[in-house]
Design a protein around this motif. Sequence first.
Motif, PDB file in Angstrom:
ATOM      1  N   GLU A  50     -65.111  32.904  51.877  1.00  0.00           N
ATOM      2  CA  GLU A  50     -65.698  32.534  50.588  1.00  0.00           C
ATOM      3  C   GLU A  50     -64.728  31.696  49.763  1.00  0.00           C
ATOM      4  OE1 GLU A  50     -67.776  34.608  46.664  1.00  0.00           O
ATOM      5  OE2 GLU A  50     -67.720  35.673  48.577  1.00  0.00           O
ATOM      6  N   TRP A  51     -63.441  32.066  49.768  1.00  0.00           N
ATOM      7  CA  TRP A  51     -62.466  31.246  49.048  1.00  0.00           C
ATOM      8  C   TRP A  51     -62.407  29.844  49.636  1.00  0.00           C
ATOM      9  CZ3 TRP A  51     -61.281  32.044  44.415  1.00  0.00           C
ATOM     10  CH2 TRP A  51     -60.989  33.319  43.909  1.00  0.00           C
ATOM     11  N   GLN A  52     -62.435  29.744  50.969  1.00  0.00           N
ATOM     12  CA  GLN A  52     -62.394  28.426  51.604  1.00  0.00           C
ATOM     13  C   GLN A  52     -63.614  27.601  51.202  1.00  0.00           C
ATOM     14  OE1 GLN A  52     -61.528  28.438  55.764  1.00  0.00           O
ATOM     15  NE2 GLN A  52     -62.018  26.266  56.046  1.00  0.00           N
ATOM     16  N   GLN A  53     -64.770  28.255  51.128  1.00  0.00           N
ATOM     17  CA  GLN A  53     -65.989  27.549  50.730  1.00  0.00           C
ATOM     18  C   GLN A  53     -65.878  27.043  49.289  1.00  0.00           C
ATOM     19  OE1 GLN A  53     -68.699  26.970  52.928  1.00  0.00           O
ATOM     20  NE2 GLN A  53     -69.062  25.469  51.291  1.00  0.00           N
ATOM     21  N   ARG A  54     -65.258  27.849  48.422  1.00  0.00           N
ATOM     22  CA  ARG A  54     -65.090  27.424  47.029  1.00  0.00           C
ATOM     23  C   ARG A  54     -64.175  26.201  46.930  1.00  0.00           C
ATOM     24  NH1 ARG A  54     -64.492  33.114  43.558  1.00  0.00           N
ATOM     25  NH2 ARG A  54     -66.541  33.953  44.079  1.00  0.00           N
ATOM     26  N   PHE A  55     -63.118  26.184  47.736  1.00  0.00           N
ATOM     27  CA  PHE A  55     -62.264  24.997  47.768  1.00  0.00           C
ATOM     28  C   PHE A  55     -63.052  23.792  48.301  1.00  0.00           C
ATOM     29  CE2 PHE A  55     -58.635  27.995  47.631  1.00  0.00           C
ATOM     30  CZ  PHE A  55     -57.834  27.340  46.701  1.00  0.00           C
ATOM     31  N   ASP A  56     -63.808  24.005  49.381  1.00  0.00           N
ATOM     32  CA  ASP A  56     -64.577  22.909  49.979  1.00  0.00           C
ATOM     33  C   ASP A  56     -65.613  22.355  49.002  1.00  0.00           C
ATOM     34  OD1 ASP A  56     -63.141  23.250  52.289  1.00  0.00           O
ATOM     35  OD2 ASP A  56     -64.710  24.360  53.348  1.00  0.00           O
ATOM     36  N   ASP A  57     -66.165  23.240  48.170  1.00  0.00           N
ATOM     37  CA  ASP A  57     -67.188  22.824  47.201  1.00  0.00           C
ATOM     38  C   ASP A  57     -66.582  22.313  45.899  1.00  0.00           C
ATOM     39  OD1 ASP A  57     -69.122  23.539  49.009  1.00  0.00           O
ATOM     40  OD2 ASP A  57     -69.517  25.504  48.119  1.00  0.00           O
ATOM     41  N   GLN A  58     -65.260  22.182  45.856  1.00  0.00           N
ATOM     42  CA  GLN A  58     -64.539  21.665  44.686  1.00  0.00           C
ATOM     43  C   GLN A  58     -64.793  22.525  43.438  1.00  0.00           C
ATOM     44  OE1 GLN A  58     -65.662  17.456  44.477  1.00  0.00           O
ATOM     45  NE2 GLN A  58     -63.925  16.951  45.798  1.00  0.00           N
ATOM     46  N   LEU A  59     -64.770  23.836  43.649  1.00  0.00           N
ATOM     47  CA  LEU A  59     -64.999  24.785  42.559  1.00  0.00           C
ATOM     48  C   LEU A  59     -63.694  25.357  42.016  1.00  0.00           C
ATOM     49  CD1 LEU A  59     -68.073  26.763  43.982  1.00  0.00           C
ATOM     50  CD2 LEU A  59     -68.061  24.808  42.430  1.00  0.00           C
ATOM     51  N   ILE A  60     -62.552  24.909  42.552  1.00  0.00           N
ATOM     52  CA  ILE A  60     -61.245  25.399  42.107  1.00  0.00           C
ATOM     53  C   ILE A  60     -60.437  24.197  41.633  1.00  0.00           C
ATOM     54  CG2 ILE A  60     -59.156  26.647  42.747  1.00  0.00           C
ATOM     55  CD1 ILE A  60     -60.811  28.129  44.840  1.00  0.00           C
ATOM     56  N   ILE A  61     -59.987  24.243  40.393  1.00  0.00           N
ATOM     57  CA  ILE A  61     -59.316  23.085  39.792  1.00  0.00           C
ATOM     58  C   ILE A  61     -58.038  23.526  39.084  1.00  0.00           C
ATOM     59  CG2 ILE A  61     -61.442  21.756  39.485  1.00  0.00           C
ATOM     60  CD1 ILE A  61     -61.587  22.681  36.641  1.00  0.00           C
ATOM     61  N   ASP A  62     -57.150  22.560  38.852  1.00  0.00           N
ATOM     62  CA  ASP A  62     -55.902  22.873  38.173  1.00  0.00           C
ATOM     63  C   ASP A  62     -56.043  22.670  36.667  1.00  0.00           C
ATOM     64  OD1 ASP A  62     -55.695  20.135  37.655  1.00  0.00           O
ATOM     65  OD2 ASP A  62     -54.207  19.783  39.224  1.00  0.00           O
ATOM     66  N   MET A  63     -54.960  22.838  35.945  1.00  0.00           N
ATOM     67  CA  MET A  63     -54.990  22.779  34.487  1.00  0.00           C
ATOM     68  C   MET A  63     -55.238  21.366  33.948  1.00  0.00           C
ATOM     69  SD  MET A  63     -54.699  25.812  33.245  1.00  0.00           S
ATOM     70  CE  MET A  63     -54.129  25.602  31.557  1.00  0.00           C
ATOM     71  N   ALA A  64     -55.191  20.369  34.841  1.00  0.00           N
ATOM     72  CA  ALA A  64     -55.489  18.996  34.430  1.00  0.00           C
ATOM     73  C   ALA A  64     -56.889  18.579  34.838  1.00  0.00           C
ATOM     74  CB  ALA A  64     -54.466  18.042  35.046  1.00  0.00           C
ATOM     75  N   GLY A  65     -57.631  19.527  35.469  1.00  0.00           N
ATOM     76  CA  GLY A  65     -58.994  19.222  35.872  1.00  0.00           C
ATOM     77  C   GLY A  65     -59.117  18.605  37.242  1.00  0.00           C
ATOM     78  N   GLN A  66     -58.022  18.601  38.016  1.00  0.00           N
ATOM     79  CA  GLN A  66     -58.054  18.030  39.355  1.00  0.00           C
ATOM     80  C   GLN A  66     -58.500  19.086  40.366  1.00  0.00           C
ATOM     81  OE1 GLN A  66     -57.381  14.670  39.799  1.00  0.00           O
ATOM     82  NE2 GLN A  66     -57.353  14.770  37.541  1.00  0.00           N
ATOM     83  N   CYS A  67     -59.370  18.681  41.289  1.00  0.00           N
ATOM     84  CA  CYS A  67     -59.851  19.615  42.307  1.00  0.00           C
ATOM     85  C   CYS A  67     -58.718  19.955  43.281  1.00  0.00           C
ATOM     86  CB  CYS A  67     -61.019  19.004  43.070  1.00  0.00           C
ATOM     87  SG  CYS A  67     -62.504  18.790  42.064  1.00  0.00           S
TER      88      CYS A  67
END
Length: 305
Positions: A50-67
């Motif tokens: 599930e975590w891998q899917q969230r990364f693949d779906d660009q649902l995890i971003i940094d403090m500057a808004g970058q995927c």
Amino acid sequence: MKNTVPILDYVPPMRDGVTASKVFLQKTDQTFNTIFEYLTVHFPHISRTEWQQRFDDQLIIDMAGQCLNINSPFQANTHIYYYRFLAHETHVPFQEKILFENDDLLVVDKPHFLTISPTGQYVQETLLVRLKKTTGNPDLTPIHRLDRETAGIVLFSKRPETRGLYQQMFADRKVAKTYHAIAPYRADLKFPYSLSLRLDKGEPFYTMQVIEGENNSHTDIEVLECNGQWAKYLLKPSTGKQHQLRVHLNWLNIPIKNDPFYPVIQHKNDADFTQPLQLLAKEIHFKDPIIGENLHFCSEFELTL
């Protein structure tokens, strides 16, 4: 010169009614090469897949808004954001209705079976996310709670600046709430009935029980109508303990009709909408702390014998 948003000021946009959750990447004795490794260890209830899917779906971003991706390096003492989405949710085939709205307050009539805020099982099929999508307001926050099984009036704060005033109103018990319930009729009970009990966490953990000790819950109970077997009750709680009305009526040996927890826990299919709990948050009265007016709202739902 190109305009950029300072990292400290960055607020992730709402996506499909979902506000991003913020996670602090804490320094530990364990060594992590990637953010992906850190998340899988610190959130073990969420699978690696599930975590891998969230990364693949660009649902995890940094403090500057970058995927970020599964190879993004771990950096301790920083923050990241992630969006919660579930691959499969049971659709709740009942619709909420907005009854009132001003600059600070949203008053909603909630149907049965609709959870107020995202949980492990529901994200899109929650009242909060539905309302965020409808209104486009990422700051919406419920001021008080209703069980998933209970229908009726719920208040939402629209602005963080005034939210505390409404929350304090509930904390100070300056809100009068009236409920309706369908439950068995007992001719030997004399109404109106005033009931005070001490409630505490039960077993399983999501239930409540009556215990010995100083009373911490109070409900006034009246009969509105009855047909011999069932009665429609008017309930006026002056405290707001979890499951208070359900436990109080069960203690009187008149458990609310279709209650899946009291007196016996019944694990129902999430897609079974055939027997809604016969409990309705019918009315709410309070003096609005912002405009200074006495407000009264009434649910358009009805319980019938």
